[in-house]
Design a protein around this motif. Structure first.
Motif, PDB file in Angstrom:
ATOM      1  N   PRO A   5      15.466 -10.558  -7.165  1.00  0.00           N
ATOM      2  CA  PRO A   5      16.479 -10.302  -5.750  1.00  0.00           C
ATOM      3  C   PRO A   5      17.245  -9.476  -4.582  1.00  0.00           C
ATOM      4  O   PRO A   5      16.893  -7.843  -5.255  1.00  0.00           O
ATOM      5  CB  PRO A   5      18.174 -10.141  -7.464  1.00  0.00           C
ATOM      6  CG  PRO A   5      17.459  -9.506  -8.503  1.00  0.00           C
ATOM      7  CD  PRO A   5      15.635  -9.857  -8.388  1.00  0.00           C
ATOM      8  N   PRO A   6      17.647  -9.289  -3.581  1.00  0.00           N
ATOM      9  CA  PRO A   6      17.368  -8.059  -2.838  1.00  0.00           C
ATOM     10  C   PRO A   6      18.611  -7.339  -3.545  1.00  0.00           C
ATOM     11  O   PRO A   6      19.223  -7.103  -4.128  1.00  0.00           O
ATOM     12  CB  PRO A   6      18.311  -8.932  -1.578  1.00  0.00           C
ATOM     13  CG  PRO A   6      17.987 -10.451  -1.675  1.00  0.00           C
ATOM     14  CD  PRO A   6      17.711 -10.751  -3.458  1.00  0.00           C
ATOM     15  N   PRO A  44      18.596  -9.266   4.257  1.00  0.00           N
ATOM     16  CA  PRO A  44      19.361  -8.077   2.828  1.00  0.00           C
ATOM     17  C   PRO A  44      19.522  -9.184   2.158  1.00  0.00           C
ATOM     18  O   PRO A  44      20.207  -8.917   1.304  1.00  0.00           O
ATOM     19  CB  PRO A  44      19.807  -7.846   3.522  1.00  0.00           C
ATOM     20  CG  PRO A  44      20.238  -7.664   5.120  1.00  0.00           C
ATOM     21  CD  PRO A  44      18.551  -8.396   5.418  1.00  0.00           C
ATOM     22  N   GLY A  45      20.140 -10.959   2.859  1.00  0.00           N
ATOM     23  CA  GLY A  45      20.811 -11.161   2.313  1.00  0.00           C
ATOM     24  C   GLY A  45      22.433 -11.273   1.774  1.00  0.00           C
ATOM     25  O   GLY A  45      22.982 -10.263   2.383  1.00  0.00           O
ATOM     26  N   LEU A  50      21.240 -15.363  -3.947  1.00  0.00           N
ATOM     27  CA  LEU A  50      20.308 -15.644  -2.999  1.00  0.00           C
ATOM     28  C   LEU A  50      19.537 -17.316  -2.566  1.00  0.00           C
ATOM     29  O   LEU A  50      20.399 -18.100  -2.920  1.00  0.00           O
ATOM     30  CB  LEU A  50      19.550 -15.455  -5.167  1.00  0.00           C
ATOM     31  CG  LEU A  50      18.076 -15.265  -4.242  1.00  0.00           C
ATOM     32  CD1 LEU A  50      16.670 -14.497  -4.256  1.00  0.00           C
ATOM     33  CD2 LEU A  50      16.970 -16.201  -5.709  1.00  0.00           C
ATOM     34  N   VAL A  51      19.728 -16.278  -1.492  1.00  0.00           N
ATOM     35  CA  VAL A  51      18.652 -17.486  -0.584  1.00  0.00           C
ATOM     36  C   VAL A  51      17.298 -17.628  -0.582  1.00  0.00           C
ATOM     37  O   VAL A  51      17.181 -16.747   0.076  1.00  0.00           O
ATOM     38  CB  VAL A  51      19.903 -17.610   0.688  1.00  0.00           C
ATOM     39  CG1 VAL A  51      18.935 -18.757   1.650  1.00  0.00           C
ATOM     40  CG2 VAL A  51      20.919 -17.996   0.435  1.00  0.00           C
ATOM     41  N   LYS A  65      20.358 -21.983  -1.802  1.00  0.00           N
ATOM     42  CA  LYS A  65      21.257 -21.616  -2.209  1.00  0.00           C
ATOM     43  C   LYS A  65      21.193 -21.263  -3.995  1.00  0.00           C
ATOM     44  O   LYS A  65      21.562 -21.863  -4.070  1.00  0.00           O
ATOM     45  CB  LYS A  65      22.197 -21.353  -2.050  1.00  0.00           C
ATOM     46  CG  LYS A  65      23.166 -20.237  -1.765  1.00  0.00           C
ATOM     47  CD  LYS A  65      24.646 -20.220  -1.048  1.00  0.00           C
ATOM     48  CE  LYS A  65      25.943 -19.060  -1.023  1.00  0.00           C
ATOM     49  NZ  LYS A  65      26.587 -19.651  -0.310  1.00  0.00           N
ATOM     50  N   VAL A  66      21.469 -20.075  -4.629  1.00  0.00           N
ATOM     51  CA  VAL A  66      21.677 -20.281  -5.984  1.00  0.00           C
ATOM     52  C   VAL A  66      22.920 -18.780  -6.555  1.00  0.00           C
ATOM     53  O   VAL A  66      22.423 -17.943  -5.637  1.00  0.00           O
ATOM     54  CB  VAL A  66      20.379 -19.572  -7.101  1.00  0.00           C
ATOM     55  CG1 VAL A  66      20.922 -20.322  -8.389  1.00  0.00           C
ATOM     56  CG2 VAL A  66      18.753 -20.647  -6.612  1.00  0.00           C
TER      57      VAL A  66
END
Length: 291
Positions: A5-6, A44-45, A50-51, A65-66
């Protein structure tokens, strides 16, 4: 591949967040379920999801996309289904907390345009989103959302901001007492939430949908590029002109747009400061003071 994850998402949710620990597994399950090929993680999202940029089994590009339950992905899904690609990214599929979306150009938003052009395109995009909501919808209303937000604002302990917070709460109470219309709203509409696409030049993403008046939806857009406004000596007058210009171009009452802009700026500012994002919060409160 490992779905790291970012850091922006990690900071927003917190290192110890339970869902964050489950995220790599959830993302892998969503990828495997739809037979997707992952190209890369968007960074950075955002702060709430999360994409992944992916390709479908036939090679068609898409985005996965989650999002955690706290982000209400089921409501985003319902809104995207209702818009069906009209003014917004098209939903290609969904399961649990994962949304498969058409691929837009993730690095090209309206913020890449000069301000005047960006506001013009933003107005044209958001106008398409304002439609009658589904009859059996589960979206909260503007009054409900802002009532929850007002609770946190009343607990904000900063004597220097007390007068501004009080003015914003008074404005909210007056505005929420009467709703002139019940439209489906994006909920978090701003230039960064409008991306370039192939099907049509600009499409909205990342809704936090709710139902209510259009002035509420415009209020966040008024505050766009606040750092640029604050850097100029004419920032205050420019902000007030922006309120009037957007209100007139979209046939929204000026006073109601000003009131919702005040409330949303103060709410955002106090929330950012409470979360430790001091610079972001102080910019929003300075902007609110101009209104």
């Amino acid at each position: 591949m490992a779905f790291e994850p970012p850091q922006r998402l990690v900071r927003a949710l917190g290192e110890g967040d339970d869902w964050l620990g489950q995220l790599p597994g959830l993302a892998q399950e969503a990828v495997d379920r739809s037979g997707l090929e992952v190209e890369r993680v968007m960074a950075p999202g955002g702060r709430s999801s999360l994409v992944l940029l992916v390709r479908q089994p036939d090679g068609t590009p898409a985005a996965l996309k989650v999002a955690p339950p706290s982000a209400s992905p089921e409501l985003e899904r319902a809104a995207l289904e209702h818009w069906n690609g009209w003014g917004a990214v098209r939903l290609l599929g969904a399961a649990d907390d994962a949304l498969l979306l058409e691929r837009l150009q993730p690095d090209v938003s309206l913020r890449s345009l000069p301000e005047a052009k960006a506001l013009l395109e933003a107005a044209g995009t958001v106008r398409r989103l304002w439609v009658e909501p589904p009859a059996d919808h589960a979206f909260e209303t503007v009054a409900q959302r802002t009532s929850r937000q007002a609770v946190a604002m009343r607990e904000f302990d900063d004597p220097g901001a007390a007068e501004l917070v009080s003015a914003a709460l008074d404005a909210r109470d007056e505005l929420a007492a009467f709703t002139p219309e019940e439209e489906l709203l994006h909920g978090n509409f701003r230039q960064g939430k409008v991306l370039s696409g192939d099907r049509t030049p600009w499409l909205a993403v990342g809704p936090e949908p709710l139902v209510g008046e259009r002035a509420y939806d415009l209020a966040r857009l008024v505050r766009d590029r606040v750092e640029d406004l604050i850097a100029t000596s004419a920032g205050a007058s420019a902000a007030r002109r922006r309120v009037n210009k957007l209100a007139d171009s979209l046939e929204v009452d000026r006073d109601r747009l000003r009131g919702w802009t005040l409330f949303r700026a103060v709410e955002s500012g106090t929330r950012a400061i409470a979360a430790g994002r001091l610079q972001e919060g102080e910019l929003a409160l300075e902007f609110a003071g101009w209104l």
